[in-house]
Scaffold this active site. Structure first.
Site, mmCIF file in Angstrom:
data_model
loop_
_atom_site.group_PDB
_atom_site.id
_atom_site.type_symbol
_atom_site.label_atom_id
_atom_site.label_comp_id
_atom_site.label_asym_id
_atom_site.label_seq_id
_atom_site.Cartn_x
_atom_site.Cartn_y
_atom_site.Cartn_z
ATOM 1 N N LYS A 103 0.832 -1.197 0.000
ATOM 2 C CA LYS A 103 0.000 0.000 0.000
ATOM 3 C C LYS A 103 0.871 1.252 0.000
ATOM 4 C CE LYS A 103 -3.811 1.905 2.810
ATOM 5 N NZ LYS A 103 -4.635 1.606 4.021
ATOM 6 N N SER A 178 -9.286 1.739 2.754
ATOM 7 C CA SER A 178 -8.361 2.434 1.870
ATOM 8 C C SER A 178 -7.330 1.521 1.207
ATOM 9 C CB SER A 178 -7.627 3.508 2.678
ATOM 10 O OG SER A 178 -6.925 2.917 3.779
ATOM 11 N N SER A 202 -9.727 -0.667 6.976
ATOM 12 C CA SER A 202 -9.067 -0.477 5.685
ATOM 13 C C SER A 202 -8.502 -1.727 5.054
ATOM 14 C CB SER A 202 -7.938 0.559 5.822
ATOM 15 O OG SER A 202 -8.462 1.850 6.007
#
Length: 510
Positions: A103, A178, A202
Site C-alpha cells: 500500500k 483504503s 481499511s
C-alpha cells in the site's frame, strides 16, 4: 456450502505450465503465497518465471482496475538474486521469490511513496517501513505500490494523483478502501499477497469486497515504523518513531490480505515483534499455529447495534456460526454489551485528534489536497486534550465490557459491512428500510477497530447479487492464533478464495 479449493501447487506449478494456454496461466495466478513459495523452494519454478507471470498479469488487468500505481524497477534484479541463491543451495527464506505489493502509505526504500496525495507526489524514502523490510528479508520480491485513498481516509480507493481503483468482480463497484489497490491486485492475480494497514476497516472492507482473506493483528504486535502520514525526514535521517499518543497508532495497525488463511498466519510470524523504533510494539510470543478448536467458544450477532446489515449478509454470519457448531464449537447468538457505543467512540477519538501531520504537510499547500480531505481535515476545529481523554476513557470502558463478555465467548462473528461491494458514486443505500450513507456502511469494522483486538476476514459465500461476502472473526488480545484457527476452519467449510468471474462494465459510467 462450497468446499471447492484451488488445485495445489504440487499439481499445477512447473516450467511446463508456464507455456500452457492463457487459461492455465491465469489459474497459476490464483495459487496461494505458500504454494508459490513451496514451488520455488522445490525448484519447480524460478522466481524470475514467477515474476514474469505476474508482470504479464499486471499488463492484462491493471489498465481496467488501476490497482498498482508504481512498479518496482528492481523487481527483476530481486528475483534473479533469489534464483542465484537457490542455485547455490541457500534459499532466501520462507517467502523465497514470492511477489507482493505494498500500500502506498508504507515507505519503500528508493521507490515513490505518496499516500495518494500531491503533497507527497515526489517523496522517495531512503528507508523502507519495518514491515516491508522484514518481508524482503524473508525472500519476498517487491512488485510495486498499490493505490489507496488520500492518506488512507476514505472507504473507496481514489485520490487526486492516481484516480479510482475498481473491483475485479465488477468494474463499476469499489474494491474497498483504503487498501483497495492491494485487494484488487490480489483478487485479480496481479500479486500473491498485499501489505496494507487497517485503522477503521481499511483491510477488512477491501477483503470483503473482493473475496480474499485478511488479518488485522492485535494492535501492538507489528511495528508501524514507516507508516504515513509523517513529515518526511531530512536526507540521511531515520524514519520517525510512530507517535505513541496518536489515535492512528493506538487503534490502527499494519495488516495484510492474501488468498488463503494459511498465508495470513505465515505472514504474522514474519511481521510480528518489536523493531526498537515503534514504542508501542510489544514482544508477545505468538505460539505455534493451532491444530484444533478445543477450548474455543463463539458468539455471533447481526450488526454492531446502530446500523442494520442486509439479510443475506447476516445469513452468511449465521451459516458460519452453524458451521462452527457442527465442528463442536459451543455457539450462541448475542452481542457484547457496550458494542453499540463503539463506532461512535471510534469517530469521537479520531475527531478529537484530527490529523496534525497532514495539517503540517499541507501548510501553504492547502489547495493541493483532495476536496474531501481538505474539507474534513483543514475545516475541522481541533479537539482539546480533554476531548481526547474523554474519548479514550469511553473507548477503555467499552473494551472492558467486551472483554468481560469474551471471557465466556472467546470468538465473535459479525458482518464486515451493511452491504457487499457497492458503487461509490451512490450517496446513500436502503438497508432493511433505513437509509444508510456510504460513509456508514462499515460501522461493523469501526466498532471492532476501537477494541484493538485481532480480527480476520474470511469469505463465506456469495451475496444475492453473486458478490463475495466476508465474515469478521474477532478474538481476544494477542490470541491471534485462535482467530486464525477459526478462520481456517471456516475456509475449509466454505472453500478457499474463488477467482472472480468475467464481469466488467465501464468504470466511467454514471
Amino acid at each position: 456450502m462450497n468446499n471447492t479449493a484451488l488445485p495445489s501447487a504440487q499439481a499445477t506449478v512447473d516450467r511446463t505450465s508456464m507455456d500452457r494456454t492463457s487459461t492455465d496461466r491465469e489459474q497459476l495466478t490464483r495459487l496461494s503465497m505458500t504454494e508459490w513459495a513451496s514451488a520455488m523452494r522445490e525448484g519447480r519454478v524460478t522466481a524470475t518465471e514467477c515474476l514474469e507471470l505476474h508482470l504479464e498479469r499486471i499488463a492484462e488487468e491493471n489498465p481496467r482496475l488501476n490497482a498498482i500505481v508504481t512498479l518496482n524497477p528492481l523487481a527483476a534484479e530481486e528475483a534473479a538474486a533469489a534464483d542465484r541463491a537457490a542455485a547455490d543451495g541457500r534459499p532466501l527464506g520462507p517467502l523465497h521469490g514470492v511477489p507482493f505489493t505494498v500500500k502506498d502509505t508504507l515507505a519503500t526504500k528508493g521507490l515513490r511513496t505518496t499516500a495518494g496525495s500531491p503533497l507527497l507526489g515526489d517523496y522517495v524514502p531512503e528507508q523502507s517501513a519495518t514491515a516491508v523490510r522484514r518481508l524482503q528479508e524473508a525472500g519476498a520480491v517487491l512488485l510495486g505500490k498499490t493505490n489507496c485513498s488520500e492518506f488512507a481516509v476514505e472507504t473507496h480507493t481514489r485520490n487526486p494523483l492516481f484516480g479510482d481503483t475498481w473491483n475485479p468482480w465488477d468494474t463499476g463497484l469499489t474494491s474497498g478502501g483504503s487498501t483497495g489497490g492491494d485487494s484488487a491486485a490480489v483478487a485479480s492475480g496481479m500479486s500473491a499477497f498485499g501489505l496494507g494497514t487497517d485503522f477503521g476497516g481499511s483491510i477488512r472492507w477491501p477483503a470483503h469486497c473482493t473475496g480474499v482473506a485478511s488479518l488485522r493483528p492485535t494492535v501492538g504486535l507489528v511495528p508501524e515504523t514507516g507508516l504515513l502520514p509523517y513529515v518526511p525526514p531530512a536526507a540521511g535521517e531515520s524514519l520517525p518513531a510512530p507517535n505513541s499518543m496518536s489515535a492512528l497508532h493506538r487503534l490502527g495497525t499494519v495488516a495484510w490480505l492474501a488468498r488463503s488463511v494459511e498465508d495470513l498466519g505465515v505472514l504474522l510470524g514474519i511481521l510480528a515483534g518489536p523493531d526498537g523504533v515503534d514504542p508501542s510494539t510489544v514482544p508477545v510470543p505468538l505460539g505455534a499455529p493451532l491444530d484444533s478448536l478445543a477450548g474455543i467458544s463463539c458468539a455471533w450477532f447481526e450488526d454492531e447495534g446502530t446500523h442494520p446489515v442486509r439479510d443475506d449478509l447476516v445469513a452468511a454470519v449465521q451459516r458460519a456460526a452453524e458451521a462452527l457448531e457442527g465442528l463442536g464449537v459451543p455457539t450462541k447468538q448475542g452481542r457484547p454489551p457496550g458494542l453499540e457505543r463503539a463506532a461512535a467512540a471510534f469517530v469521537a477519538l479520531r475527531t478529537a485528534e484530527g490529523m496534525p501531520e497532514v495539517v503540517e504537510l499541507a501548510t501553504g499547500r492547502e489547495d493541493e489536497l483532495g476536496a474531501n480531505l481538505r474539507n474534513s481535515v483543514l475545516g475541522a476545529e481541533p479537539g482539546t486534550v480533554l476531548d481526547y481523554r474523554k474519548a479514550a476513557a469511553e473507548r477503555d470502558a467499552i473494551r472492558a465490557q467486551v472483554l468481560g463478555f469474551m471471557a465466556e465467548h472467546n470468538i465473535l462473528l459479525l458482518p464486515v459491512a451493511s452491504l457487499p461491494a457497492s458503487d461509490p458514486r451512490t450517496g446513500t443505500f436502503s438497508v432493511r428500510g433505513r437509509e444508510i450513507p456510504w460513509t456508514e456502511l462499515g460501522s461493523c469494522c469501526r466498532a471492532i477497530s476501537i477494541l484493538g483486538f485481532p480480527v480476520a476476514v474470511v469469505p463465506c459465500g456469495l451475496s444475492s447479487e453473486g458478490l463475495p461476502v466476508g465474515v469478521q472473526v474477532v478474538g481476544r488480545p494477542y490470541r491471534d492464533r485462535e482467530v486464525l484457527a477459526v478462520a481456517a476452519a471456516l475456509e475449509r467449510e466454505f472453500g478457499r478464495f474463488s477467482p472472480p468471474p468475467p464481469r466488467s462494465r465501464p468504470a466511467s459510467a454514471d
